[in-house]
Design a protein around this motif. Sequence first.
Motif, PDB file in Angstrom:
ATOM      1  N   ILE A 179      63.029 -31.397  14.534  1.00 27.39           N
ATOM      2  CA  ILE A 179      62.804 -32.671  15.204  1.00 27.39           C
ATOM      3  C   ILE A 179      62.853 -33.811  14.190  1.00 27.39           C
ATOM      4  N   VAL A 180      63.685 -34.795  14.501  1.00 32.49           N
ATOM      5  CA  VAL A 180      63.774 -36.036  13.722  1.00 32.49           C
ATOM      6  C   VAL A 180      62.979 -37.094  14.479  1.00 32.49           C
ATOM      7  N   LEU A 181      62.002 -37.716  13.815  1.00 32.31           N
ATOM      8  CA  LEU A 181      61.110 -38.658  14.493  1.00 32.31           C
ATOM      9  C   LEU A 181      61.341 -40.093  14.025  1.00 32.31           C
ATOM     10  N   PHE A 182      61.536 -40.977  14.986  1.00 36.14           N
ATOM     11  CA  PHE A 182      61.494 -42.432  14.779  1.00 36.14           C
ATOM     12  C   PHE A 182      60.294 -42.913  15.568  1.00 36.14           C
ATOM     13  N   LEU A 183      59.300 -43.482  14.889  1.00 39.81           N
ATOM     14  CA  LEU A 183      58.072 -43.907  15.556  1.00 39.81           C
ATOM     15  C   LEU A 183      57.786 -45.347  15.161  1.00 39.81           C
ATOM     16  N   LEU A 208      75.446 -29.992  13.370  1.00 38.40           N
ATOM     17  CA  LEU A 208      74.068 -29.756  12.947  1.00 38.40           C
ATOM     18  C   LEU A 208      73.132 -29.707  14.149  1.00 38.40           C
ATOM     19  N   SER A 209      72.136 -28.846  14.037  1.00 44.54           N
ATOM     20  CA  SER A 209      71.145 -28.707  15.098  1.00 44.54           C
ATOM     21  C   SER A 209      69.974 -29.642  14.829  1.00 44.54           C
ATOM     22  N   PHE A 210      69.599 -30.444  15.828  1.00 42.43           N
ATOM     23  CA  PHE A 210      68.442 -31.327  15.712  1.00 42.43           C
ATOM     24  C   PHE A 210      68.125 -31.895  17.098  1.00 42.43           C
ATOM     25  N   HIS A 211      66.927 -32.404  17.229  1.00 46.90           N
ATOM     26  CA  HIS A 211      66.560 -33.207  18.395  1.00 46.90           C
ATOM     27  C   HIS A 211      65.793 -34.411  17.875  1.00 46.90           C
ATOM     28  N   ALA A 212      66.185 -35.606  18.287  1.00 50.92           N
ATOM     29  CA  ALA A 212      65.557 -36.839  17.818  1.00 50.92           C
ATOM     30  C   ALA A 212      64.632 -37.398  18.888  1.00 50.92           C
ATOM     31  N   ILE A 213      63.449 -37.813  18.461  1.00 50.79           N
ATOM     32  CA  ILE A 213      62.495 -38.483  19.350  1.00 50.79           C
ATOM     33  C   ILE A 213      62.331 -39.914  18.851  1.00 50.79           C
ATOM     34  N   LEU A 214      62.739 -40.877  19.675  1.00 48.79           N
ATOM     35  CA  LEU A 214      62.596 -42.290  19.345  1.00 48.79           C
ATOM     36  C   LEU A 214      61.412 -42.823  20.146  1.00 48.79           C
ATOM     37  N   ALA A 215      60.244 -42.805  19.519  1.00 49.24           N
ATOM     38  CA  ALA A 215      59.000 -43.150  20.203  1.00 49.24           C
ATOM     39  C   ALA A 215      58.628 -44.597  19.931  1.00 49.24           C
ATOM     40  N   GLY A 216      58.405 -45.345  20.988  1.00 49.35           N
ATOM     41  CA  GLY A 216      58.026 -46.740  20.876  1.00 49.35           C
ATOM     42  C   GLY A 216      58.499 -47.503  22.096  1.00 49.35           C
ATOM     43  N   ASP A 217      57.934 -48.680  22.295  1.00 43.12           N
ATOM     44  CA  ASP A 217      58.400 -49.523  23.392  1.00 43.12           C
ATOM     45  C   ASP A 217      59.067 -50.763  22.818  1.00 43.12           C
ATOM     46  N   GLY A 218      59.564 -51.606  23.682  1.00 49.93           N
ATOM     47  CA  GLY A 218      60.258 -52.807  23.252  1.00 49.93           C
ATOM     48  C   GLY A 218      60.725 -53.591  24.455  1.00 49.93           C
ATOM     49  N   ASP A 219      61.532 -54.596  24.214  1.00 45.35           N
ATOM     50  CA  ASP A 219      62.090 -55.386  25.301  1.00 45.35           C
ATOM     51  C   ASP A 219      62.890 -54.469  26.225  1.00 45.35           C
ATOM     52  N   PRO A 220      62.615 -54.490  27.528  1.00 44.14           N
ATOM     53  CA  PRO A 220      63.293 -53.557  28.448  1.00 44.14           C
ATOM     54  C   PRO A 220      64.806 -53.593  28.352  1.00 44.14           C
ATOM     55  N   ALA A 221      65.375 -54.784  28.175  1.00 45.58           N
ATOM     56  CA  ALA A 221      66.838 -54.893  28.084  1.00 45.58           C
ATOM     57  C   ALA A 221      67.348 -54.179  26.836  1.00 45.58           C
ATOM     58  N   TYR A 222      66.615 -54.301  25.733  1.00 44.99           N
ATOM     59  CA  TYR A 222      67.050 -53.643  24.502  1.00 44.99           C
ATOM     60  C   TYR A 222      66.875 -52.134  24.597  1.00 44.99           C
ATOM     61  N   VAL A 223      65.784 -51.693  25.188  1.00 50.20           N
ATOM     62  CA  VAL A 223      65.570 -50.251  25.371  1.00 50.20           C
ATOM     63  C   VAL A 223      66.683 -49.666  26.240  1.00 50.20           C
ATOM     64  N   LYS A 224      67.057 -50.383  27.291  1.00 45.95           N
ATOM     65  CA  LYS A 224      68.154 -49.927  28.156  1.00 45.95           C
ATOM     66  C   LYS A 224      69.451 -49.842  27.364  1.00 45.95           C
ATOM     67  N   LYS A 225      69.673 -50.805  26.479  1.00 47.26           N
ATOM     68  CA  LYS A 225      70.869 -50.781  25.636  1.00 47.26           C
ATOM     69  C   LYS A 225      70.898 -49.537  24.754  1.00 47.26           C
ATOM     70  N   LEU A 226      69.737 -49.164  24.193  1.00 47.99           N
ATOM     71  CA  LEU A 226      69.686 -47.968  23.346  1.00 47.99           C
ATOM     72  C   LEU A 226      70.003 -46.711  24.145  1.00 47.99           C
ATOM     73  N   HIS A 227      69.511 -46.632  25.376  1.00 51.99           N
ATOM     74  CA  HIS A 227      69.844 -45.491  26.241  1.00 51.99           C
ATOM     75  C   HIS A 227      71.350 -45.425  26.471  1.00 51.99           C
ATOM     76  N   THR A 228      71.960 -46.575  26.702  1.00 47.31           N
ATOM     77  CA  THR A 228      73.409 -46.625  26.937  1.00 47.31           C
ATOM     78  C   THR A 228      74.173 -46.183  25.702  1.00 47.31           C
ATOM     79  N   ILE A 229      73.727 -46.626  24.515  1.00 52.62           N
ATOM     80  CA  ILE A 229      74.396 -46.226  23.277  1.00 52.62           C
ATOM     81  C   ILE A 229      74.278 -44.717  23.073  1.00 52.62           C
TER      82      ILE A 229
END
Length: 406
Positions: A203-207, A231-252
């Motif tokens: 697990i790769v963590l961004f917090l 490579l095998s991995f699973h990334a967890i991007l934990a945190g909140d932010g501006d809804p529009a920016y979070v939606k952009k990250l999901h799209t990326i």
Amino acid sequence: MGGPPQVAMNLVWALQQLGVDAEILTTNHDGATELDVPLTQRVNYQFREDGATVPVWFMPFKRPALKEFLFSPAATRWLWQNAQNYDVLDNHYLFCYAPTCAAAIARWHRVPYTVRTMGQLTPWALSQRLVKKQVYAALIERRNLDRAAAIHCTAPSEVEDVRNFGVDTPTLTLPLGVSPLIEIEDARSLIHEKYQISDATPIVLFLSRLHPKKRPELLLQSLHHLASQGLSFHAILAGDGDPAYVKKLHTIAQSLNLSDRITFPGLVLGKLKDCLLQGADLFVLPSFSENFGIAVAEALNARLPVVITPGIQIAPEIEAADAGLVVEETVESLALAIEQLLMKPYLREKLGKNGQHLAQSRYSWQAIAQQLIPAYRAIAARQPLPKEPCFQPISCPIFDKKTQIC
């Protein structure tokens, strides 16, 4: 609201443990909502799951809130009536109404004050909303800095930022701290089970806050590079932010075919946050700029190897302690560092062990409070700052009145 409020609460708590009568003044702002707390009265506010509380005066703010400025006539009135009851005002953050107002009122009442810039004078931070900050600084903030008794910087590079801003006020260089680690023996299995990740998958963590400053987009691009290599991995991007920016990250993430390798759990607190820090395999934060990086220090304290960029101001300390990898801000460099740690468990163990030693020896809230107390004492007595920090515990009250953090 991220790291700065946590810093204020933990610092006040640590000062109280050493006998200093310290309080916090703030607003009830909580992003898109408001904290459900009593207003204009002293509240013992619980901020940690271990039951730790700090005394807080919550004041209402005026909507619409302009970013983090948070105009509050109630805070103005309260400060005008009460500032003179304190020995020192510790003004926390820049370009924000409460600490800005507190500095001006402190001067009027001849109460000495300090300023904690919290990375707001880095070139990157100053470049954001540049014209507004230039006007604000010219009219208000530069005078507040010039007339402060001291500026609390968290790293030598932050002192340089203060000087480059044209401010010659005395500085006190002390890092920030991390809360004591509460170990969770089954953290790894809990995290793998909660997010349905195979036990064999690292697990790769961004917090951190999901904000362009933190560059989660660069991390996603680097992970795409690693995924294309199999490579095998699973990334967890934990945190909140501006809804529009979070939606952009999901799209990326979706466009990079990472949807099945990425989890966005939103804001995590308490035991879940501790589980993530103790159950992940490595921590990544490729920020443009961090004055200290509380999340990085928390990862170090949890024995989690870190991959960071030079914009995080404690990067030199981490590099010197061999506690993590400091890499250039490119997809290739970040991907290579993550790959190294994914492929070398012994390296993760070595960096993690060194990182925990660094955090526990250098980033203890109690040690930092112990070193701040002589500075507060000198400021309250209108004397020069101590030349050398005091490392001896002080367990008795040292003020006739109180210390106020705004």
